[in-house]
Design an enzyme around this catalytic site. Structure first.
Site, PDB file in Angstrom:
ATOM      1  CE  LYS A   1      19.396  61.026  39.185  1.00  0.00           C
ATOM      2  NZ  LYS A   1      18.271  61.134  40.108  1.00  0.00           N
ATOM      3  CG  ASP A   2      22.515  57.784  36.405  1.00  0.00           C
ATOM      4  OD1 ASP A   2      22.238  57.841  37.617  1.00  0.00           O
ATOM      5  OD2 ASP A   2      21.655  57.684  35.513  1.00  0.00           O
TER       6      ASP A   2
ATOM      7  NE  ARG B   1      20.889  62.736  46.537  1.00  0.00           N
ATOM      8  CZ  ARG B   1      19.673  63.264  46.379  1.00  0.00           C
ATOM      9  NH1 ARG B   1      19.277  64.251  47.163  1.00  0.00           N
ATOM     10  NH2 ARG B   1      18.857  62.830  45.434  1.00  0.00           N
ATOM     11  NE  ARG B   2      15.992  61.780  45.555  1.00  0.00           N
ATOM     12  CZ  ARG B   2      15.960  61.255  44.332  1.00  0.00           C
ATOM     13  NH1 ARG B   2      15.724  59.964  44.161  1.00  0.00           N
ATOM     14  NH2 ARG B   2      16.149  62.015  43.273  1.00  0.00           N
TER      15      ARG B   2
ATOM     16  CB  CYS C   1      25.210  53.700  44.896  1.00  0.00           C
ATOM     17  SG  CYS C   1      24.418  54.462  43.488  1.00  0.00           S
TER      18      CYS C   1
ATOM     19  NE  ARG D   1      17.119  50.255  41.209  1.00  0.00           N
ATOM     20  CZ  ARG D   1      17.817  49.252  40.680  1.00  0.00           C
ATOM     21  NH1 ARG D   1      18.249  48.270  41.456  1.00  0.00           N
ATOM     22  NH2 ARG D   1      18.108  49.233  39.404  1.00  0.00           N
TER      23      ARG D   1
ATOM     24  NE  ARG E   1      12.751  54.830  40.500  1.00  0.00           N
ATOM     25  CZ  ARG E   1      13.941  55.228  40.902  1.00  0.00           C
ATOM     26  NH1 ARG E   1      14.036  56.230  41.755  1.00  0.00           N
ATOM     27  NH2 ARG E   1      15.034  54.659  40.470  1.00  0.00           N
TER      28      ARG E   1
END
Length: 308
Positions: A84-85, A132-133, A243, A150, A156
């Protein structure tokens, strides 16, 4: 083909990235027990800038540029990334030699006080670093506050534990890989939170002019995962996925049928264009392109134009 004498793996130095690099190292040692395999830990720009959202500083590609430089100048032979990166277009001179079997691709709801998003009271603060979220949360739960989050997984979780958030949304794969699955309050089904393109899969990148390394990585390639990820990436590529664009893409294969779902939304969730396709796994790239065209035809193009 003879075994490699030495392999140097470039990796970010976060705990999760090093877990991923060590996972690949151990897999390779099973295949090539005589090979000297080491990990070159690196701090990337994406790891250094933590007070600004990724969408404002260049996107997730910031996590891999330094690793590609290490490949380019010969300090490393392969780099291990979360798929995903990985930018939708791999730069000239590099290639993805393998995509490994996917871990749980879903998003995870993590909270110390609540068991689901539906339980959160009006005004509750939910943390996420992902547009997205955020767009999906705002569309489905407009009574919640979504604040940026972040840092690495441990950072987190610490911010959640210190009371800055009522809940946070993380990738289930990362929590499970770090043996933090017990922190998951609820796994979010794709219908509620469509995953990121490539979420849960690892990619092994190498130099394009190193055919031996490509060959050595082949046993780690998982065809079913690769079909799914390639479909997702083809869709995202045609939509200019980055992003800066709130989009999700997720493919699954059951009984030799690939189901691909995707969406594009405004960051505030006020508009969301979604669709899905069914087809043969072998036509994954064409399916991704077709789904992107469908989304554009239904209004995604207008959303993308406002985000450009």
């Amino acid at each position: 083909m003879s075994s490699p004498k030495k392999i140097v793996i470039a990796s970010r130095e976060s705990q999760l990235a090093l877990w991923q690099a060590n996972f690949i190292r151990n897999r390779l040692l099973e295949l090539y027990p005589q090979t000297d395999i080491t990990i070159l830990g690196m701090t990337t720009k994406g790891d250094q800038i933590l007070d600004v959202s990724l969408s404002k500083i260049g996107g997730k590609g910031l996590f891999i540029k330094e690793l590609e430089l290490a490949l380019e100048d010969g300090r490393a032979d392969i780099a291990v990334h979360s798929m995903k990166d990985v930018p939708m277009v791999v730069p000239d001179g590099f290639r993805l030699a393998a995509i490994t079997e996917r871990e749980d691709p879903r998003d995870a709801f993590v909270s110390n006080d609540f068991h689901s998003l539906e339980e959160l009271p009006v005004g509750s603060v939910v943390g996420t670093s992902s547009l997205r979220r955020e767009s999906q949360l705002r569309a489905r739960f407009p009574h919640l506050q979504v604040h940026p989050l972040r840092g690495n997984v441990q950072t987190r979780l610490r911010k959640l534990d210190e009371g800055e958030y009522s809940a946070i949304i993380l990738a289930a794969a990362g929590l499970k890989r770090l043996e933090l699955g017990y922190r998951i309050s609820m796994l979010l089904p794709p219908e509620l939170s469509l995953p990121a393109v490539g979420q849960g899969a690892l990619g092994i990148e190498c130099r394009d002019n190193d055919p031996d390394m490509v060959e050595w990585m082949k046993p780690l390639h998982h065809a079913t995962t690769a079909y799914c990820v390639e479909a997702e990436r083809a869709m995202s590529r045609m939509l200019g996925g980055s992003c800066q664009v709130p989009l999700g893409g997720f493919a699954e294969i059951f009984d030799d049928v690939l189901t691909l779902r995707g969406f594009v939304a405004t960051p505030d969730g006020s508009r969301m264009i979604a669709d899905k396709l069914y087809g043969k796994p072998e036509s994954c790239e064409q399916m991704g392109q077709q789904l992107a065209q469908n989304l554009k035809a239904h209004g995604a193009e207008e959303i993308l134009a406002t985000l450009a």
